[in-house]
Design a protein around this motif. Structure first.
Motif, PDB file in Angstrom:
ATOM      1  N   LYS A 160       0.810  -1.223   0.000  1.00  0.00           N
ATOM      2  CA  LYS A 160       0.000   0.000   0.000  1.00  0.00           C
ATOM      3  C   LYS A 160       0.845   1.276   0.000  1.00  0.00           C
ATOM      4  O   LYS A 160       0.417   2.284  -0.543  1.00  0.00           O
ATOM      5  CB  LYS A 160      -1.021   0.008   1.150  1.00  0.00           C
ATOM      6  CG  LYS A 160      -0.418   0.017   2.517  1.00  0.00           C
ATOM      7  CD  LYS A 160      -1.501  -0.129   3.560  1.00  0.00           C
ATOM      8  CE  LYS A 160      -0.947   0.049   4.961  1.00  0.00           C
ATOM      9  NZ  LYS A 160       0.271  -0.733   5.262  1.00  0.00           N
TER      10      LYS A 160
ATOM     11  N   GLY B  93       1.795   5.216   8.899  1.00  0.00           N
ATOM     12  CA  GLY B  93       2.576   4.263   9.696  1.00  0.00           C
ATOM     13  C   GLY B  93       3.821   4.929  10.270  1.00  0.00           C
ATOM     14  O   GLY B  93       4.277   4.597  11.363  1.00  0.00           O
ATOM     15  N   SER B  94       4.374   5.911   9.512  1.00  0.00           N
ATOM     16  CA  SER B  94       5.573   6.619   9.988  1.00  0.00           C
ATOM     17  C   SER B  94       5.310   7.357  11.291  1.00  0.00           C
ATOM     18  O   SER B  94       6.214   7.523  12.108  1.00  0.00           O
ATOM     19  CB  SER B  94       6.053   7.639   8.953  1.00  0.00           C
ATOM     20  OG  SER B  94       6.545   6.967   7.858  1.00  0.00           O
TER      21      SER B  94
ATOM     22  N   ARG C 182       5.546   4.838  13.879  1.00  0.00           N
ATOM     23  CA  ARG C 182       6.959   4.445  13.983  1.00  0.00           C
ATOM     24  C   ARG C 182       7.759   5.505  14.737  1.00  0.00           C
ATOM     25  O   ARG C 182       8.657   5.193  15.521  1.00  0.00           O
ATOM     26  CB  ARG C 182       7.544   4.221  12.573  1.00  0.00           C
ATOM     27  CG  ARG C 182       7.082   2.922  11.948  1.00  0.00           C
ATOM     28  CD  ARG C 182       7.508   2.805  10.498  1.00  0.00           C
ATOM     29  NE  ARG C 182       6.992   1.595   9.888  1.00  0.00           N
ATOM     30  CZ  ARG C 182       7.693   0.469   9.714  1.00  0.00           C
ATOM     31  NH1 ARG C 182       8.959   0.420  10.051  1.00  0.00           N
ATOM     32  NH2 ARG C 182       7.135  -0.585   9.178  1.00  0.00           N
TER      33      ARG C 182
ATOM     34  N   ARG D 132      12.535   2.653   9.454  1.00  0.00           N
ATOM     35  CA  ARG D 132      12.127   1.540   8.597  1.00  0.00           C
ATOM     36  C   ARG D 132      12.473   0.180   9.181  1.00  0.00           C
ATOM     37  O   ARG D 132      12.036  -0.842   8.665  1.00  0.00           O
ATOM     38  CB  ARG D 132      12.773   1.655   7.192  1.00  0.00           C
ATOM     39  CG  ARG D 132      12.532   2.921   6.399  1.00  0.00           C
ATOM     40  CD  ARG D 132      11.180   3.566   6.500  1.00  0.00           C
ATOM     41  NE  ARG D 132      10.033   2.720   6.368  1.00  0.00           N
ATOM     42  CZ  ARG D 132       8.796   3.089   6.699  1.00  0.00           C
ATOM     43  NH1 ARG D 132       8.548   4.283   7.191  1.00  0.00           N
ATOM     44  NH2 ARG D 132       7.800   2.260   6.572  1.00  0.00           N
TER      45      ARG D 132
ATOM     46  N   GLY E 110      -2.589   3.764   5.568  1.00  0.00           N
ATOM     47  CA  GLY E 110      -2.535   3.347   6.965  1.00  0.00           C
ATOM     48  C   GLY E 110      -3.401   2.142   7.230  1.00  0.00           C
ATOM     49  O   GLY E 110      -3.449   1.200   6.441  1.00  0.00           O
TER      50      GLY E 110
ATOM     51  N   ARG F 277       2.317  -9.477  13.619  1.00  0.00           N
ATOM     52  CA  ARG F 277       1.886  -8.069  13.436  1.00  0.00           C
ATOM     53  C   ARG F 277       0.434  -8.001  12.997  1.00  0.00           C
ATOM     54  O   ARG F 277      -0.310  -7.134  13.411  1.00  0.00           O
ATOM     55  CB  ARG F 277       2.789  -7.353  12.435  1.00  0.00           C
ATOM     56  CG  ARG F 277       4.048  -6.850  13.114  1.00  0.00           C
ATOM     57  CD  ARG F 277       4.919  -6.118  12.147  1.00  0.00           C
ATOM     58  NE  ARG F 277       4.375  -4.818  11.769  1.00  0.00           N
ATOM     59  CZ  ARG F 277       4.826  -4.113  10.745  1.00  0.00           C
ATOM     60  NH1 ARG F 277       5.767  -4.565   9.987  1.00  0.00           N
ATOM     61  NH2 ARG F 277       4.310  -2.936  10.487  1.00  0.00           N
TER      62      ARG F 277
ATOM     63  N   ASP G  65      -2.301  -5.894  14.885  1.00  0.00           N
ATOM     64  CA  ASP G  65      -2.926  -4.771  14.165  1.00  0.00           C
ATOM     65  C   ASP G  65      -4.406  -5.018  13.853  1.00  0.00           C
ATOM     66  O   ASP G  65      -5.091  -4.115  13.372  1.00  0.00           O
ATOM     67  CB  ASP G  65      -2.212  -4.517  12.826  1.00  0.00           C
ATOM     68  CG  ASP G  65      -0.774  -4.047  13.013  1.00  0.00           C
ATOM     69  OD1 ASP G  65      -0.433  -3.651  14.136  1.00  0.00           O
ATOM     70  OD2 ASP G  65      -0.011  -4.078  12.030  1.00  0.00           O
TER      71      ASP G  65
HETATM   72  O1   DC Z   1       2.447   0.609   7.906  1.00  0.00           O
HETATM   73  P1   DC Z   1       3.555   0.453   8.899  1.00  0.00           P
HETATM   74  O2   DC Z   1       4.143  -0.937   8.910  1.00  0.00           O
HETATM   75  O3   DC Z   1       4.635   1.497   8.738  1.00  0.00           O
HETATM   76  O4   DC Z   1       2.877   0.715  10.332  1.00  0.00           O
HETATM   77  C1   DC Z   1       3.581   0.584  11.545  1.00  0.00           C
HETATM   78  C2   DC Z   1       2.605   0.181  12.632  1.00  0.00           C
HETATM   79  O5   DC Z   1       1.715   1.260  12.902  1.00  0.00           O
HETATM   80  C3   DC Z   1       1.739  -1.019  12.276  1.00  0.00           C
HETATM   81  O6   DC Z   1       2.021  -2.100  13.131  1.00  0.00           O
HETATM   82  C4   DC Z   1       0.316  -0.604  12.495  1.00  0.00           C
HETATM   83  C5   DC Z   1       0.379   0.803  13.002  1.00  0.00           C
HETATM   84  N1   DC Z   1      -0.491   1.703  12.256  1.00  0.00           N
HETATM   85  C6   DC Z   1      -1.762   1.921  12.735  1.00  0.00           C
HETATM   86  O7   DC Z   1      -2.147   1.309  13.738  1.00  0.00           O
HETATM   87  N2   DC Z   1      -2.570   2.808  12.103  1.00  0.00           N
HETATM   88  C7   DC Z   1      -2.155   3.464  11.009  1.00  0.00           C
HETATM   89  N3   DC Z   1      -2.969   4.337  10.403  1.00  0.00           N
HETATM   90  C8   DC Z   1      -0.863   3.224  10.483  1.00  0.00           C
HETATM   91  C9   DC Z   1      -0.065   2.328  11.131  1.00  0.00           C
END
Ligand code: DC
Length: 209
Positions: free
Chosen positions: A28, A47-48, A51, A82, A121, A170, A174
Motif C-alpha cells: 500500500k 505508519g511513519s 513508527r 524503517r 494506513g 503483526r 494490528d
Molecule cells: O504501515 P507500517 O508498517 O509502517 O505501520 C507501523 C505500525 O503502525 C503497524 O504495526 C500498524 C500501526 N499503524 C496503525 O495502527 N494505524 C495506522 N494508520 C498506520 C499504522
C-alpha cells in the motif's frame, strides 16, 4: 462530491481525499505514493507517525502518549524508522487509544491539504477520513507479503520463516485497527506487480470522478 442540494462543488475547490488501508507489506505504501505522484496530491504514510512514536519510546526519550502529542516532524526521515525493531514498537504503541487519539488531528488536518491528499494506513477509511472520496483496502496473502519483506531484508541474515512469523504476529496485533471500511474497494496484490496495481487504482479513481 455532491452538495446537499445536488450541486457539484466546482472542481478547483474540491479537496480530494484518497484512503489506502491494509495490512503490513501488502504494497500500500508504494501504491499510495504512486497515486499521489500521478495525481499531484500530498502523501502521508501514517505508519511513519506510529513508527516515530515507537522510536521515541525505544530511545527512552519519552512515553508513547507524550511522544504522540509532541511529534517531531524532522524525525520523519530518520533511516531507523524503517527497521523491524521500530515496526514492532510502532505496532505496540498503536494499540494505545491515547496515542491514536493524539495522532488523529495531525492526520485529519493533513487530509485537508489542497488539491488533495492520499493517506495510507490502517484506519484511514474507517476513523480518520470516513468520508474520503475513495477508499481502497489493499491486501495480499501472508506468503506474498512475507516474501516481499524477505527480499528487502535478506542481506541482514533473517530467514523467510522468521519474517513469516513476524508478519503473522503483526497482523494479530494490528487486527483491531486494520478493519476495512464497508465501502472500501478491495485490491489483492498477491499476483500483481506494483505497476499493475497502480494502474488499476488510477483507473478506478479516474472513472469514478
Ligand atoms: O504501515 P507500517 O508498517 O509502517 O505501520 C507501523 C505500525 O503502525 C503497524 O504495526 C500498524 C500501526 N499503524 C496503525 O495502527 N494505524 C495506522 N494508520 C498506520 C499504522
Amino acid at each position: 462530491m455532491v452538495w446537499a442540494h445536488g450541486l457539484r462543488l466546482p472542481h478547483d475547490l474540491r479537496i480530494m481525499i484518497i484512503a489506502i488501508d491494509g495490512p503490513s507489506a501488502a504494497g500500500k505504501g508504494t501504491l499510495a505514493r504512486g497515486v499521489a505522484k500521478h495525481l499531484g496530491y500530498h502523501f502521508l504514510d501514517t505508519g511513519s507517525l506510529y513508527r516515530m512514536v515507537g522510536l521515541s519510546v525505544l530511545r527512552g526519550k519519552s512515553d508513547a502518549v507524550a511522544a504522540a502529542r509532541h511529534l517531531n516532524p524532522t524525525a520523519f526521515n530518520d533511516a531507523e524508522l524503517r527497521g523491524e525493531k521500530v515496526a514492532e514498537a510502532a505496532s505496540k504503541v498503536a494499540a494505545i487509544p491515547e496515542v491514536r487519539q493524539a495522532l488523529l488531528e495531525f492526520q485529519r488536518s493533513f487530509a485537508q491539504k489542497k488539491p488533495g491528499a492520499v493517506l495510507d494506513g490502517r484506519d484511514i477509511g474507517t476513523v480518520i477520513c470516513p468520508t474520503a472520496d475513495f477508499k481502497f483496502y489493499v491486501t495480499a496473502s501472508v506468503q506474498a507479503r512475507a516474501e516481499r519483506r524477505f527480499k528487502e531484508l535478506e542481506a541482514t541474515g533473517v530467514t523467510l520463516e522468521e519474517i513469516t512469523e513476524d508478519v503473522k504476529s503483526r497482523d494479530e496485533r494490528d487486527a483491531k485497527q486494520s478493519q476495512p471500511a464497508d465501502d472500501a474497494i478491495f485490491i489483492d496484490t498477491s499476483e500483481l506487480t506494483a505497476e499493475e496495481c497502480l494502474h488499476e487504482v488510477i483507473k478506478v479513481i479516474e472513472e469514478g470522478q
